[in-house]
Structures are given as C-alpha cells and as structure tokens.
Design a protein around this motif. Structure first.
Motif, mmCIF file in Angstrom:
data_model
loop_
_atom_site.group_PDB
_atom_site.id
_atom_site.type_symbol
_atom_site.label_atom_id
_atom_site.label_comp_id
_atom_site.label_asym_id
_atom_site.label_seq_id
_atom_site.Cartn_x
_atom_site.Cartn_y
_atom_site.Cartn_z
ATOM 1 N N GLY B 167 0.829 -1.199 0.000
ATOM 2 C CA GLY B 167 0.000 0.000 0.000
ATOM 3 C C GLY B 167 0.859 1.241 0.000
ATOM 4 N N ASP B 168 0.315 2.297 -0.514
ATOM 5 C CA ASP B 168 1.010 3.581 -0.564
ATOM 6 C C ASP B 168 2.363 3.469 -1.278
ATOM 7 N N CYS B 169 2.417 2.599 -2.239
ATOM 8 C CA CYS B 169 3.614 2.405 -3.056
ATOM 9 C C CYS B 169 4.832 1.964 -2.266
ATOM 10 N N ARG B 170 4.616 1.267 -1.164
ATOM 11 C CA ARG B 170 5.708 0.614 -0.451
ATOM 12 C C ARG B 170 5.676 -0.869 -0.793
ATOM 13 N N PHE B 171 6.854 -1.463 -0.793
ATOM 14 C CA PHE B 171 6.964 -2.861 -1.191
ATOM 15 C C PHE B 171 7.904 -3.594 -0.258
ATOM 16 N N GLU B 172 7.813 -4.907 -0.271
ATOM 17 C CA GLU B 172 8.801 -5.700 0.454
ATOM 18 C C GLU B 172 9.132 -6.940 -0.372
ATOM 19 N N ASP B 173 10.348 -7.412 -0.202
ATOM 20 C CA ASP B 173 10.803 -8.603 -0.913
ATOM 21 C C ASP B 173 10.041 -9.811 -0.379
ATOM 22 N N ALA B 174 9.384 -10.534 -1.266
ATOM 23 C CA ALA B 174 8.535 -11.648 -0.840
ATOM 24 C C ALA B 174 9.046 -13.004 -1.303
ATOM 25 N N ASN B 175 10.262 -13.051 -1.821
ATOM 26 C CA ASN B 175 10.756 -14.353 -2.318
ATOM 27 C C ASN B 175 10.732 -15.409 -1.220
ATOM 28 N N ASP B 176 11.205 -15.032 -0.043
ATOM 29 C CA ASP B 176 11.269 -16.025 1.037
ATOM 30 C C ASP B 176 9.879 -16.451 1.472
ATOM 31 N N SER B 177 9.026 -15.474 1.713
ATOM 32 C CA SER B 177 7.703 -15.845 2.241
ATOM 33 C C SER B 177 6.896 -16.656 1.216
ATOM 34 N N LEU B 178 7.167 -16.470 -0.051
ATOM 35 C CA LEU B 178 6.452 -17.228 -1.080
ATOM 36 C C LEU B 178 7.219 -18.460 -1.537
ATOM 37 N N ALA B 179 8.410 -18.635 -1.000
ATOM 38 C CA ALA B 179 9.290 -19.738 -1.421
ATOM 39 C C ALA B 179 9.562 -19.667 -2.917
ATOM 40 N N ILE B 180 9.847 -18.457 -3.386
ATOM 41 C CA ILE B 180 10.214 -18.284 -4.791
ATOM 42 C C ILE B 180 11.732 -18.307 -4.920
ATOM 43 N N ASP B 181 12.192 -19.166 -5.792
ATOM 44 C CA ASP B 181 13.620 -19.249 -6.076
ATOM 45 C C ASP B 181 13.937 -18.238 -7.176
ATOM 46 N N GLY B 182 14.580 -17.148 -6.786
ATOM 47 C CA GLY B 182 14.892 -16.115 -7.768
ATOM 48 C C GLY B 182 15.797 -16.601 -8.887
ATOM 49 N N GLY B 183 16.592 -17.619 -8.577
ATOM 50 C CA GLY B 183 17.468 -18.195 -9.581
ATOM 51 C C GLY B 183 18.604 -17.263 -9.949
ATOM 52 N N GLU B 184 19.343 -17.641 -10.985
ATOM 53 C CA GLU B 184 20.487 -16.829 -11.414
ATOM 54 C C GLU B 184 20.439 -16.559 -12.903
ATOM 55 N N ALA B 185 19.278 -16.762 -13.479
ATOM 56 C CA ALA B 185 19.200 -16.683 -14.931
ATOM 57 C C ALA B 185 19.140 -15.231 -15.402
ATOM 58 N N TRP B 186 19.263 -15.072 -16.700
ATOM 59 C CA TRP B 186 19.114 -13.787 -17.355
ATOM 60 C C TRP B 186 17.666 -13.747 -17.833
ATOM 61 N N THR B 187 16.821 -13.100 -17.046
ATOM 62 C CA THR B 187 15.369 -13.143 -17.289
ATOM 63 C C THR B 187 14.885 -11.842 -17.894
ATOM 64 N N VAL B 188 14.134 -11.970 -18.986
ATOM 65 C CA VAL B 188 13.600 -10.779 -19.649
ATOM 66 C C VAL B 188 12.093 -10.886 -19.843
ATOM 67 N N GLY B 189 11.569 -12.131 -19.802
ATOM 68 C CA GLY B 189 10.144 -12.317 -20.059
ATOM 69 C C GLY B 189 9.419 -12.804 -18.815
ATOM 70 N N PHE B 190 8.113 -12.515 -18.766
ATOM 71 C CA PHE B 190 7.303 -12.956 -17.615
ATOM 72 C C PHE B 190 5.840 -13.018 -18.018
ATOM 73 N N SER B 191 5.149 -14.002 -17.468
ATOM 74 C CA SER B 191 3.695 -14.033 -17.599
ATOM 75 C C SER B 191 3.124 -14.785 -16.412
ATOM 76 N N ALA B 192 1.858 -14.550 -16.149
ATOM 77 C CA ALA B 192 1.209 -15.196 -15.008
ATOM 78 C C ALA B 192 -0.219 -15.572 -15.366
ATOM 79 N N THR B 193 -0.692 -16.662 -14.812
ATOM 80 C CA THR B 193 -2.080 -17.086 -14.987
ATOM 81 C C THR B 193 -2.492 -17.887 -13.767
ATOM 82 N N TRP B 194 -3.782 -17.794 -13.422
ATOM 83 C CA TRP B 194 -4.268 -18.633 -12.330
ATOM 84 C C TRP B 194 -4.773 -19.943 -12.927
ATOM 85 N N GLU B 195 -4.230 -21.037 -12.480
ATOM 86 C CA GLU B 195 -4.669 -22.332 -12.977
ATOM 87 C C GLU B 195 -5.725 -22.902 -12.036
#
Lengths: 372, 564
Positions: B167-195
């Motif tokens: 909210g109010d344009c503040r953010f926090e890093d959520a990789n840990d809480s979501l168990a997202i592996d940021g990886g080490e790749a060179w990433t340029v593309g992204f998409s998301a969908t709810w399955e």
C-alpha cells in the motif's frame, strides 16, 4: 545466419529519401504485393522479345552496392546472351520477397535469381517456384533447397588466402584467431580454410594459438575487447592475428595500436572495406581478401541463361555439389576471391572500388607505389 | 442478440451460465476476410451503417519528457542490450498509473503519478532500497497474493524478485515468504495465470542466454506447491531458445491458457518459436508439428495479442528484426496452425518509415490499443538498434500504426509527433492523466525516458478526444481479484470487440488496471465480462467517456471518478 553488410557501402547508404520518406511497405500494395524497381535509369519494362526472362529479386535495392556493382554485371551478362532482365525490391521484408517471387513469375520470369533477405523464410517460396518449373539461383546467400543453384564466393578459400598472406610473414610464432558470429556457418568455413595453411605448423608446435574465439555479431568493438584480453593474457607476445573480416580487423588493430604493435603484427581481413584497404596501404593490415561483386553478377547472369535452356542446376557450367550446413547437397558455383596486399592495390583502384584519396589517406607515397 | 438490456431481476434469472461459449462469427460479418493469392486483402468485415466511426488519423502527442519529472535511463553494456521494460500500475489507490522502470546496470526506479486530471504529466520519484534494485531488465505488475495491493515481478539478470505491495507504493521482498527461487538466470520475459482454483498464480519466467555463456538457458514454470500459499521448485521448460517474451493466453478459446514464447534466433541453431500446453495438474508439453504448430524462426522480442478478425480468437503480433509477424489461425484450425498476415495488414514495419535508413529495423515492445478512440485498435511498436549492429538500421523510430476500417494499418507516428531516434526498448500506452486518451511512455537505452501526452485532435492547451471511450477495471473475490484471464467484450451496434486480460507479453514490461476501449461515435456501449473460470456475466450498458468498475458480484457497473 546473420548477413554481413558490406561496410564499404556503409557510409553511403544513409540516403535521404527525396520523393517522400514514407515506407510504402506499410500500405496495402497493388495486386501482387510488390513493385518493380523504379530506380533511376533502371529497366522496369518487360521486353517483348527475349526467350529467357531472368527475374531478379533484390532483398534491399536501396543498399548502394546492388545498383552500383552487381546489377550492371548481371544485366550485361543477361543481355549479352539475348535474355531479358526484370527485377523487384523486397525492401528488407522477407514476406514481401516471397510475394515478389510469385510476382516475377507472373510477369513471365523463366528463371529467378534470389538475393535472400532471410534464407530460412524464403525457402518455401523458392521451393514452390522450382516445383512450378522455374529454376532458382540463390545469389550469394544460401537458401537450403537442394534443387537450387547456389552462387557465392568460396569462403573456405577466403580463409585460406587470409592465412597464406600472414603465414608467409610469420611461419612460426604465437597466433590469435578472431572469428565471426558463432551461429554463422561462414565463420567456420573461414576457419577451415585457415586450418589448411597453419594446421601442420600448429601440430608441429611451430605455431601456438594463444587466443581463439568467436565474436558475437562480427562486432568490431567486441573483437577489439577480445584482442585486448588475448594480448594481456599473452603478455603482448602475439606475432600474428587472423581476423575473419575487415570490421573486426579494425578492432584488432586498435588493440594492437594501444600496445605499440600496429604495423608490427600482421593482421588479415576480408570485404574490401575502404578503411581496411587504407590500412593495407598504411601497412597495419597485411591482407584484405576482396570479393569482386561484378564477378558474382556475371556468373549469375550466365548461369541464369543456362538454366533457361536446362533447368537442372547440376548441369550448369562450373557447378559442383557442395554440402551445406543444413546437410543438403546443392549444385554450387564457388567464385575465387582476390587477396589484396600492399603489392596489388592497383586491382581495387582500377576496378573503381575505392578512389585514390581514400586508399592513400595518410600513406607515405614514397613507400607505396600506387599512392605516388 | 438482444435489442435492449433486460432489467436486473430478469437478467439474473435468464442469464445462461454457459461454460465456455463457442464464439460464432456474426452473420453481419459473414463476408469476412478473403485473402487473394498475391497478397491483396479484400475485407468486408465492417458492415456499412455500423456505429463505429470512419477511421481517423493518429492523435496529436505532446512531448512532456522534459517537464514530467522523470530522469531515468536504461543503462549498461551487453548484459542490458535487451530488456529495458516499464511496469504501469496504481499502487496508491488514486486510479492513476505509477511507473516502475528497469535500470539495467543502474538502479531501477519507481515514479509516483501526480498528473492532474486532463493536465500535464507529472511524476515524482519514490526512492527505496527495496525497489531501486540494480540489474533489473523489466517488471510486470499483478496482485499475486490477491490482497488488493499490486505486487511486482521484478526480472533481473541474476536473480528475480517478487515484491509484495504494502500500500502507498511501499513494497517488500517476498521471495522467502512465497518460497520463490529467484534463480540466477538472465530473465527478460514474464507471464502469469491462475490455474484451476489455485490461490496463487502460475508464473512463467522467460530466460535468455546463460549468463556468461553463449548458449540459451531454459525458461522456468513456477507453480504453487501443494499447500497453496507458497511455490514449488521451478520446472525447467526445455529446450530453451533464448526467450525474450512469454504470454499465457487462451489462444483457442478453449478455456486453457497456454504459454507462448518469443525466442531470439540469433543464438539458437535448431530452435523455433514455442507454444507450451499448460494443463492444470499436468506437466507442460510443447505443441509440435503433428499438433499443427508450424516452426517459425525469428528474432522474437515481444508479443501482443488481440482479436483483429472478430472471430474471438486473438491474432498474435510478434516483434523481430526486419519483418514483424502477425499470426492468425488457419480457418477451421483445430490445433495451433498459424499463418502470417503481417504483409496483408500492412504491419510488417520491417524498416524505418522516416529518417532515411534503409536497413532492417529492430522492434521490441508491441501493444494493441485504440489511441485515437475511433473504435478501431491501433498498433504501437517500439524500435531501436540493439546497440551498434551495422546490418540493421541505426536511425530506427518507433511505429504507431493506425487501424483502418478495412483491417489494414497505416503508419502515423510522424503525424502523431512521436518520432524519435532513441534506442527504445520497453514502453506502455496508458492513460496517465485520466482523460480517456492513451499516453505513451518509452524506455530508452542510454538516454532519458520519454513521455508523450495524448491530446487527441487538440493541442497542449486544449486537448480534445477524437472519439468516445470507456475505461473498465474488473474485480472478483479472491483469488485473482483483477480477473486475469477474463475476456472483456465491448459491443457497439453490431460489432463486438473482445479483449483478453493478461499479465505478460510486450517486451520486459506490462500494465494492469484500466482496460481502455475506444468507441468512436457511440455514446454508450454494452459490456460483458467472461470471467477467468469461463462464467459469463450479464451484458451491461455503460455510458461512454467514464471509468467504471465491474465487480463480478454486482449487477451494475460502478462508475469511478478521479479526485482532482
């Protein structure tokens, strides 16, 4: 395969469009989806006479080279044999080029000469033409249809000539090899030609390759950076450099110059770029392997006339099978390039390829005969 | 089709809760599009007497780069030749889109939108170590945890980061809480969908070269873990062909959102464009030639999707070097059998249209949007040399292709006033000052971001829209509160334009929030939403020239007005 531009025409191709700058390719074009070239002085009409109508599909006619070098030679060869020349300009669009091939056939072409904008993308249209009874010449750029006739310069021979000129001066010592784009088959053809010259010396230990790498996109800046690293790693003990083209040779020589080695370490190149030929005159580049585009145009024109009589590409004089990177055997005419060194710079002068002022800029006329 | 909108009670009862209606070609459009061999397109798609206005030219744009308060470039060497995206989203609930810019070797930057309604564009940088990350190539906004605050998928060369919006344009890093592996790749593309009924969206990260190497890395599919509130380890999408853009889309209108990839042929030898079958609970699987998928080898940089033929199935525009591609499904195709109609429609845009450079263009970020509000979608394509590629154009301006009634497009960037020779990468067409006209933001390599204010047929002092318009935002209860995967249908007279709500595509950046529609001369339109699970809402009449929220549980759209 990334196509390399002729850097010699780089400065001249920024044409300020006189009659409107809109690129008409955005408009829905007239039936056929193409237009015949209307270049000043160009022949746009289909002649009533002439048994052999040769349809030439230019990928991008506005690049200076085609109208200046290839087209006159092509037309002369075709018309000398009683044929008729018609042409089209794809304006750098592979889709337009596919449509252009159909259009040329509709206009009566008996044979097509295709300078591919994209050899992969144009293949279906080429196959379709051949199957429809219209033979196709792949002009300088490979199109992987086994029934096409491929006319190009012998790139392996280019590499061999590059190495020969340098090896003559440095039969022993440390070599650096600056190759072109990794995904470009030509980079490996050139290297295989070099191997014919230096392979034995490398095996015997007379020559040590202290650095060898591909250069993304044949980029001169990248070549310079790579050369700098190789010099550092070898503590500047580099005796010769085989660079696969003039653009990269320029980068290499800049790196050598920073170490006070320009003019002392032989360097090869190809393309006949103005700056490179000047370097040959100056003595910082040893050899520039030049592909005379007129030879290409003449060979293609003559081959087209033969194909009109007999559509079998393998029967064209001077053609022999050549195994392509895609594993196809194409009937191919391989033309012989010309290695230009300080001793035969008159070749490019006499051809009108470069003028004396550009060739001899900064050159000591007492040391180089053609600059006197 | 009903001639009048049924009243509320009746519509609730009568509304057929149809699962995945098959889209039928309208009788009025039966004459359809006929492609004559040789490349001439004869189109009778728009019946005479339709409520859409005749196609107008491009709108006027005013360059406000110097005054907008944005000071930002996409910087760096080879590692940042690609990428350079911008994310547009509202993070402080005032209805205006903020902008988050990738910075490459320099820090990324978040800019708060403080433009007065209908006025000049004004932004203020909001610095924070959380958002000012380096090595950012791009970013996409989405409400990943469905808490009503927009989150950011920040793409980097060497470790992607999901930032939770607070909210109010503040953010926090959520990789840990979501168990997202940021990886080490060179990433340029992204998409998301709810399955299916998942709480969290499935994410796709489009990966380019292996960092430090010259071979293509594998892209990654990241699905929620069994518990539902965190993610499972990523699934490699092998083989990888140096992907630069990815998009989940229901390309067949079957209810399944498959993953399309735009790949860069410069680095692969035996690769192609790819389409991955993404079925809930099943491993991803590539469509092959036996499915009807035709190999296509291009320098794929960005994807834009929009139904241009009115058959309900979107056409796909893919940017490249030289010819850009416009892919359409074969008539009666069962599988993904696409063919190209870019030449027919006048959108090859293969080389600069002004400036004198005759070499092929390099195109990056495409967007289909109606910039002149005439009811016919237009096509923006950002352009710029990779760096100093001598085989390609150096003076390479972005295109603004204006859609015409016959289905073709005509270049209009010069008339619009947006010609620049910067090396543009990411971009966004968004209504930054809430006046119903889509403004333009361009991210540039090595030079400042550009912003242009759309003033329609007017000028800087007196903007004037060229046609009526509508801006819609969707809401449903969690999960997926922004209804990603929904289809918004806007009907004017006998013509219905459909638009899929997606997160992904473009080049390295995307947007979320207001869905814009031009209405031409129509003073109202009927709008219907097909929600992501397939259920269709009722047709709703909406008066033009306003912002409305459509809530799945509400019978009527809710008008929204910005506070000045």
């Amino acid at each position: 395969m990334r196509t390399r531009r002729w850097a010699a025409v780089a400065a001249a191709t920024l044409i300020v469009a006189a009659c409107g700058s809109d690129d008409k390719s955005a408009d829905t074009t007239a039936a056929g989806g193409s237009e015949t070239t209307a270049a000043a002085g160009g022949d746009t009409t289909v002649a009533a006479g002439g048994d052999c109508v040769v349809g030439v599909s230019w990928n991008n006619y506005q690049e200076e080279r085609w109208a200046k070098w290839d087209e006159p030679a092509l037309k002369a060869a075709i018309e000398a044999g009683g044929g008729t020349y018609i042409s089209n300009d794809a304006k750098s669009s592979a889709e337009t080029q596919a449509s252009n091939l159909e259009n040329l056939v509709t206009q009566g072409a008996n044979v097509l000469i295709v300078l591919a904008q994209d050899g992969t993308a144009i293949k279906p249209a080429v196959t379709s033409a051949i199957e429809g009874g219209v033979p196709v010449i792949a002009y300088d750029r490979l199109i992987e249809d086994p029934a096409a006739l491929y006319i190009t310069f012998d790139n392996q021979l280019v590499g061999k000539m590059q190495a020969e000129a340098v090896f003559a001066l440095v039969p022993k010592g440390n070599y650096v090899i600056i190759k072109g784009n990794k995904a470009d088959a030509n980079a490996d053809f050139l290297r295989s030609g070099m191997e014919l010259v230096i392979g034995e010396a490398v095996a015997s230990g007379d020559i040590t390759i202290v650095g060898e790498d591909y250069t993304d996109n044949w980029d001169p800046a990248k070549a310079q950076a790579n050369m700098e690293q190789f010099l550092t790693a070898a503590d500047n003990k580099v005796d010769a450099v085989l660079a696969e083209n003039d653009g990269m040779a320029g980068g290499v020589i800049a790196a050598l110059d920073a170490q006070g080695l320009a003019g002392k370490v032989p360097v090869s190149g190809q393309d006949g770029d103005q700056a490179a030929l000047n370097r040959v005159a100056l003595g910082t580049q040893t050899v520039d392997v030049w592909k005379d585009a007129r030879a290409l145009g003449t060979a293609a024109g003559e081959a087209a006339l033969q194909l009109c009589k007999d559509a079998d590409a393998s029967k064209v004089a001077g053609a022999s099978p050549f195994t392509t990177p895609g594993g196809n055997d194409l009937a191919t005419i391989l033309l012989t390039p010309i290695p230009v060194t300080q001793d035969n710079l008159d070749v490019v002068l006499d051809a009108g390829w470069i003028d004396k002022a550009a060739l001899c800029d900064g050159v000591d006329a007492t040391k180089v005969a053609v600059c006197a | 089709m009903p001639d009048e909108i049924p009243d509320t009670d009746q519509s609730a009862a009568d509304q057929a809760r149809k699962p995945w209606p098959r889209w039928k070609r309208f009788g009025a459009l039966a004459a359809a599009l006929i492609v004559v061999s040789g490349g001439v397109l004869v189109v009778t798609g728009w019946p005479s007497g339709s409520a859409t206005s005749p196609a107008d030219g491009p709108p006027n744009y005013v360059d406000e780069s110097a005054s907008a308060g944005i000071d930002h470039t996409y910087a760096g060497g080879f590692e940042f030749f690609v990428g350079g995206g911008v994310a547009a989203f509202d993070c402080n609930d005032d209805g205006r889109d903020e902008l988050y810019f990738a910075g490459g070797s320099e820090p990324a930057a978040l800019y708060r939108n403080e433009s007065p309604v209908g006025g000049e564009l004004r932004f203020t940088e909001q610095s924070s170590p959380v958002t000012d990350l380096t090595a950012v190539t791009g970013a996409y906004p989405l409400d990943l945890d469905s808490d009503g605050q927009i989150d950011l998928a920040v793409l980097r060369r060497g470790g992607n980061v999901v930032l939770r919006g607070l909210g109010d344009c503040r953010f926090e890093d959520a990789n840990d809480s979501l168990a997202i592996d940021g990886g080490e790749a060179w990433t340029v593309g992204f998409s998301a969908t709810w399955e299916g009924s998942n709480t969290l969206p499935t994410l796709a990260f489009g990966n380019y070269l292996t960092p430090g190497g010259d071979t293509c890395g594998d892209s990654r599919l990241v699905r929620p873990a069994a518990g539902g509130n965190t993610y499972a380890p990523p699934i490699a999408l092998t083989p990888g062909y140096c992907t630069l853009s990815v998009l989940f889309s229901d390309w067949a209108r079957s209810g399944q959102r498959d993953l399309r990839m735009a790949n860069d042929r410069h680095y692969y030898l035996d690769g192609s464009e790819q389409l991955w079958q993404i079925a809930p609970g099943a491993a991803p699987r590539q469509f092959t030639e036996s499915d009807g998928w035709r190999p296509l080898q291009i320098w794929g940089m960005g994807i834009a999707s929009h139904d241009l033929t009115d058959d309900g199935r979107p056409e796909v525009f893919i940017t490249s070097q030289g010819d850009n591609k416009l892919q359409t499904l074969d008539e009666g195709a069962v599988g993904p059998a696409y063919r190209d109609i870019a030449l027919d429609r006048g959108v090859t845009a293969q080389r600069p249209f002004v400036g004198g450079d005759v070499l092929p263009s390099t195109a990056w970020h495409p967007e289909f949007e109606d910039v002149n509000n005439d009811g016919l979608v237009d096509l923006f394509v950002s352009k710029g040399n990779v760096e100093a590629q001598i085989d390609n154009a150096m003076r390479d301006p972005s295109n603004l292709l204006i859609g015409k009634a016959d289905g073709t497009f005509v270049e209009g960037a010069e008339a619009a006033g947006i010609v620049s020779y910067d090396r543009t990468r990411g971009a966004a067409l968004v209504d930054l000052n809430l006046d119903g006209m889509l403004d333009l933001v361009e991210v540039n390599r090595q030079v400042n971001v550009r912003v242009w204010r759309n003033v329609g047929r007017g000028d800087a002092e007196q903007p004037q829209p060229m046609g009526h318009w509508l801006a819609v935002r969707l809401h449903q209860s969690a999960p997926n509160v922004d209804a990603i995967g929904a289809w918004v249908e806007v009907r004017v007279g006998e013509r219905t334009v459909v638009r899929e709500v997606t997160v992904g595509g473009g080049h390295a950046g995307g947007k979320i929030g207001w869905i814009h529609a031009g209405l031409g001369e129509a003073a109202s339109a009927e709008v219907r939403v097909q929600w992501p699970d397939g259920e269709a809402g009722p047709w709703m009449r909406v008066v033009a020239d306003q912002f409305v929220s459509i809530d799945r549980d509400a019978a009527e759209p809710l008008p929204w007005a910005p506070q000045q």
